[in-house]
Every structure is written in C-alpha cells, then in structure tokens.
Design a protein around this motif. Structure first.
Motif, PDB file in Angstrom:
ATOM      1  N   MET A  62       0.832  -1.202   0.000  1.00 47.49           N
ATOM      2  CA  MET A  62       0.000   0.000   0.000  1.00 47.49           C
ATOM      3  C   MET A  62       0.868   1.254   0.000  1.00 47.49           C
ATOM      4  N   PRO A  74      -3.626  12.566   2.196  1.00 43.72           N
ATOM      5  CA  PRO A  74      -4.961  12.981   2.623  1.00 43.72           C
ATOM      6  C   PRO A  74      -4.895  14.001   3.747  1.00 43.72           C
ATOM      7  N   GLN A  77      -6.853  11.054   8.246  1.00 44.44           N
ATOM      8  CA  GLN A  77      -6.118   9.799   8.323  1.00 44.44           C
ATOM      9  C   GLN A  77      -6.105   9.067   6.989  1.00 44.44           C
ATOM     10  N   SER A  78      -4.934   8.539   6.623  1.00 41.58           N
ATOM     11  CA  SER A  78      -4.847   7.722   5.421  1.00 41.58           C
ATOM     12  C   SER A  78      -5.539   6.389   5.661  1.00 41.58           C
ATOM     13  N   GLU A  79      -5.789   5.656   4.592  1.00 39.33           N
ATOM     14  CA  GLU A  79      -6.420   4.338   4.720  1.00 39.33           C
ATOM     15  C   GLU A  79      -5.548   3.416   5.554  1.00 39.33           C
ATOM     16  N   ILE A  80      -4.231   3.514   5.382  1.00 40.23           N
ATOM     17  CA  ILE A  80      -3.319   2.692   6.175  1.00 40.23           C
ATOM     18  C   ILE A  80      -3.480   3.017   7.658  1.00 40.23           C
ATOM     19  N   LYS A  82      -5.956   4.378   9.240  1.00 39.17           N
ATOM     20  CA  LYS A  82      -7.272   3.994   9.750  1.00 39.17           C
ATOM     21  C   LYS A  82      -7.321   2.512  10.112  1.00 39.17           C
ATOM     22  N   ARG A  83      -6.704   1.681   9.289  1.00 41.45           N
ATOM     23  CA  ARG A  83      -6.717   0.241   9.563  1.00 41.45           C
ATOM     24  C   ARG A  83      -5.843  -0.091  10.772  1.00 41.45           C
ATOM     25  N   GLU A 177       3.448   7.825   4.889  1.00 41.19           N
ATOM     26  CA  GLU A 177       2.134   7.422   4.363  1.00 41.19           C
ATOM     27  C   GLU A 177       1.087   7.182   5.444  1.00 41.19           C
ATOM     28  N   ALA A 178       1.452   7.341   6.715  1.00 40.12           N
ATOM     29  CA  ALA A 178       0.483   7.168   7.803  1.00 40.12           C
ATOM     30  C   ALA A 178       0.749   8.213   8.873  1.00 40.12           C
TER      31      ALA A 178
END
Length: 209
Positions: A62, A74, A77-80, A82-83, A177-178
């Motif tokens: 990712m 973003p 929070q990035s999708e990474i 958030k997970r 990225e996070a």
C-alpha cells in the motif's frame, strides 16, 4: 529478560546521554515519558479485534503504491492509518543515528522494556508488527526506505538481544504514508515507531466456565 534490561540500561548510562532530539523519530521520543514494561504489557494486551488481512506485506505494498503514484497525502487519516488505528498499539521511544538505521545506545533500555513485556505471560502468545514512520521532510521514497530499515533494526534488536522469537515479529516502514497529524505533515510528532498487536501464534485458550 531482566538481564537484557539491566545490560541495556547500563549501556545507556555508560554512554552518558540523556534522551534527546535527532533526525528521524527522536523528536517524538524526547517529548515522551519512557514506558515501563508493565505499561507496555497493558497497552499491547488491550486487544479488541484482529485484521488477518493486514500483514506487513500488505502495508508495504500500500505504501509503495502511494509513493510510486505520488498520490496526494490525505487531509485526514490515510487508509493505512485507519486500519492500524483499530489495533492494540504503543509508540516507542527509539533514537537512531542521523539518517541511519543504527540504534543509539540510550535507546537500548527502552528496547529492554519492550522485550520484557513481550516475554510476559499475558503476551506470550501474541504476534507483533513493528512500524516505522516519518514526517514529510525529505522525499517520499527516501523516507519509505529509511523507515523500513529502522523498523527492521528494531526487530533485529528484539530478536538478537531481547531473545524474542522472530516468528512473533514482523517489520514494515511506512515513511510518511500514515501521518499521525495529517494537518501538520512536517511536525516531528509524525516521526515515530509503533508496535501493534496483530494476532496470535496459536488459538487462545477458552476461558474456564
């Protein structure tokens, strides 16, 4: 476990260095109060759910796709992120040499506390993910590569010095990225190392009826 912690603390004391700032993850660390092994054990055992699909390789893929596509970061929070936020976790106080994956001596006491926690009976059956993060200072590709090397260095220290079973640990660098605070992408608070509880080695025993 105790011997490792004492040896690590001795190294830090012999180095004559207090926790301070350096490029990478240290600014975040210097503002934090060191966690005890008991506190680490408590936080990493606060498991509410696992995401079996969330592996080090998936996270790495990712992050690499985002870097290669040069996707805009973003504003939230990035999708990474958030997970990962759904998992039991701690932020770790680790210092590295400038632009390097070499762990500074004053950080071995913190690694000793983490290793002690991972050997605690409460956590003996859990698996963990070591995640390296940066802020947006520097290029995305360089940040991604450096954070990966630093996450791997922490894993190696926990295995080689802390005697943690390597099968219980994965390592991944996410670069920028996070971000922890996306609205402040260059803030040192984004420079951090995190450890997440990601699963178990075997099925957990059922509670007695």
């Amino acid at each position: 476990m105790i011997a490792f912690t004492r040896r690590a603390a001795g190294l830090a004391l012999a180095a004559g260095l207090a926790l301070g700032a350096s490029l990478g993850f240290a600014d975040r660390a210097s503002a934090q109060t060191p966690m005890s092994s008991a506190e680490i054990t408590k936080q990493l055992s606060e498991v509410t759910q696992f995401d079996p699909s969330l592996t080090a390789q998936v996270l790495q893929n990712m992050a690499q796709r985002a870097v290669q596509a040069n996707q805009p970061l973003p504003l939230d929070q990035s999708e990474i992120a958030k997970r990962l936020a759904k998992l039991a976790q701690i932020d770790v106080q680790i210092q590295f040499a400038l632009n390097s994956a070499v762990i500074r001596p004053q950080s071995y006491a913190a690694l000793g506390s983490i290793a002690d926690a991972m050997h605690h009976p409460i956590l003996w059956n859990y698996r963990f993910l070591v995640v390296g993060n940066t802020d947006t200072t520097g290029t995305r590709a360089v940040n991604l590569a450096l954070s990966q090397k630093r996450a791997e260095a922490i894993k190696e220290a926990l295995v080689n010095l802390g005697k943690v079973d390597p099968a219980r640990l994965d390592a991944v660098g996410l670069g920028q990225e996070a971000l922890e605070v996306p609205s402040k992408p260059t803030d040192p608070i984004n420079r951090r190392v995190e450890i997440f509880t990601i699963g178990t080695m075997s099925a957990m025993p059922k509670p007695l009826q």
